[in-house]
Design an enzyme around this catalytic site. Structure first.
Site, PDB file in Angstrom:
ATOM      1  N   ASP A  71       0.551  -1.419  -3.849  1.00  0.00           N
ATOM      2  CA  ASP A  71       1.780  -0.671  -4.024  1.00  0.00           C
ATOM      3  C   ASP A  71       2.693  -1.434  -4.971  1.00  0.00           C
ATOM      4  OD1 ASP A  71       4.268   0.985  -3.207  1.00  0.00           O
ATOM      5  OD2 ASP A  71       2.683   1.839  -1.966  1.00  0.00           O
TER       6      ASP A  71
ATOM      7  N   SER B 127       3.165   9.004   1.690  1.00  0.00           N
ATOM      8  CA  SER B 127       3.216   7.550   1.503  1.00  0.00           C
ATOM      9  C   SER B 127       3.530   6.842   2.804  1.00  0.00           C
ATOM     10  CB  SER B 127       4.292   7.185   0.475  1.00  0.00           C
ATOM     11  OG  SER B 127       3.806   7.284  -0.824  1.00  0.00           O
TER      12      SER B 127
ATOM     13  N   HIS C 279       9.470   1.060  -2.365  1.00  0.00           N
ATOM     14  CA  HIS C 279       8.273   1.751  -1.872  1.00  0.00           C
ATOM     15  C   HIS C 279       7.311   0.837  -1.118  1.00  0.00           C
ATOM     16  CE1 HIS C 279       4.700   4.438  -2.156  1.00  0.00           C
ATOM     17  NE2 HIS C 279       5.623   5.378  -2.070  1.00  0.00           N
TER      18      HIS C 279
END
Length: 426
Positions: free
Chosen positions: A75, A275, A114
């Site tokens: 990620d 996600s 994220h």
């Protein structure tokens, strides 16, 4: 069951940039929609994690909390200094050329939160007994492999391939991919990387993607055989209209709305998207691996999909897959073993679909020549010789079509004219 190979956790410097390579990045985007609201107060965070009870995670903790299992997060980089992730990150690397050597520098305008949010839902430990985000497998470890979304010096394809290989070689038991290529297919370089995971008994879990982010249908890596694809549902277990995509490769569904995760700098934010659903399932896979260390990756996947709670009568369903993931059942239910991954084998797919085009074409050309030659002298197709009149074509068109059709059939059988994005036929 075959024994899982022992892998050694090592560290290595960030990948060197490819000299003079100016290639636009792959359209590789996080599979999550933007966060929904402002950060939540730290003392109210744990109460927001409804999925811990609704999906049997707390119940599964009575058996295991994921001790000894390593989850690789590919990620935007995981902030290892966040209080909820203290002691969780075991190591990592950067494959973008922009991060630090341990993959713990959050990257990019979107990715700045994220990767940390993803890691917290997989293996966060909270900032106290009842505060902060706690992951589905709070005793598991994390490998942080940082990628850069958007234009970079390295293509997204190359970053993913290198990241997957690095994860396998450095001790990952599970690879969590909260990203999508926004295409059904994938490059051949991914074949080698994901085959490396398959052959080394690593469970690979990928997000289905989100309609709200422009992913209308499940895309690679979630279309790859053997990959456990995670779709998303709302608080009431209904497929999310914005925070999930639809596709026949979906394995299980997990919460993708009203999620809360840790962000770099010590805070928390609400967010939505597959996600977030994906690392929850990755954490559940870690619970299964910890509770059943004798199982190979195929049987870990099998336990998760076969114990999911069906939503529709047809299983698997193109919207819900095998159903809502159930951590307690995945850890404790009696499940018959399987000899192969029920979601397919990438090795089989590659053998069928990645043959070099030149070889079957070369094999088909003699068939074409033979088919034509059986019906006529090939001379009329040649150039006229000096002093001669142009020859009249004398081969009936039906015979030409027959010969070409034979060759095309040969090509089709060889895989040149066929593109298959899925080997499962449920």
């Amino acid at each position: 069951m075959r024994a899982r190979p022992a892998r050694r956790l090592t560290a290595r410097p960030a990948a060197a940039l490819a000299a003079a390579l100016a290639v636009a990045a792959l359209a590789l985007v996080p599979a999550a929609a933007p966060p929904l609201t402002a950060p939540a107060a730290a003392d109210a965070v744990r109460d927001q994690q409804y999925w811990l009870d609704d999906y049997g995670i707390r119940e599964a903790w009575q058996v295991t909390r994921g001790e000894g299992v390593v989850i690789a997060i590919l990620d935007s980089g995981v902030d290892a200094s966040h209080p909820d992730l203290a002691g969780v990150v075991l190591g990592g690397t950067d494959v973008s050329g922009r991060g630090n050597a341990t993959g713990t520098l959050p990257l990019g305008p979107v990715g700045i939160t994220h990767g940390t949010m993803v890691a917290s839902l997989a293996a966060g430990r909270g900032s106290g007994p009842a505060s902060g985000v706690i992951g589905a497998a709070p005793a598991a470890g994390i490998l942080s492999i940082s990628l850069a979304f958007g234009p970079t010096e390295r293509s997204g394809d190359d970053q993913i391939a290198e990241g997957v290989r690095w994860a396998v070689d450095n001790g990952a038991d599970i690879i969590s991919l909260s990203l999508t290529r926004n295409q059904l297919d994938w490059p051949a370089s991914w074949d080698d990387a994901f085959l490396h995971a398959e052959r080394n008994d690593v469970v690979v879990i990928a997000a289905a993607g989100n309609r709200g982010s422009g992913t209308e249908q499940v895309s690679a890596p979630a279309t790859m055989p053997g990959v456990l694809t995670v779709g998303g549902v709302d608080r009431f277990g209904r497929a999310s209209g914005d925070a999930s995509s639809q596709g026949i490769t979906i394995g299980v569904m997990a919460p993708s709305e009203a999620l809360i995760g840790a962000i770099p700098g010590g805070g928390h934010r609400f967010w939505q998207g597959t996600s977030g659903a994906t690392p929850i399932v990755a954490g559940i896979a870690a619970l299964v691996r910890a509770a059943h260390p004798e199982l190979d990756a195929a049987n870990v996947v099998n336990r998760i999909i076969s114990t999911a709670r069906p939503v529709t009568a047809a299983v698997p369903d193109p919207l819900y897959g095998y159903g809502l993931v159930d951590a307690a059942a995945a850890v404790s239910a009696d499940v018959d073993p399987v000899a192969e991954n029920p979601l397919g084998s990438l090795a089989d797919w590659v053998a069928l679909n990645r043959r070099a085009e030149a070889e079957p074409l070369a094999a088909a050309l003699p068939e074409l020549r033979a088919a034509i030659g059986r019906h006529a002298d090939p001379a009329p197709f040649g150039m006229p010789t000096a002093g001669s009149a142009p020859p009249e074509p004398i081969i009936p068109i039906a015979l030409i079509v027959t010969g070409v059709g034979t060759a095309l059939a040969t090509l089709a059988a060889a895989g040149v004219l066929r593109f298959v994005t899925r080997t499962r036929t449920e």
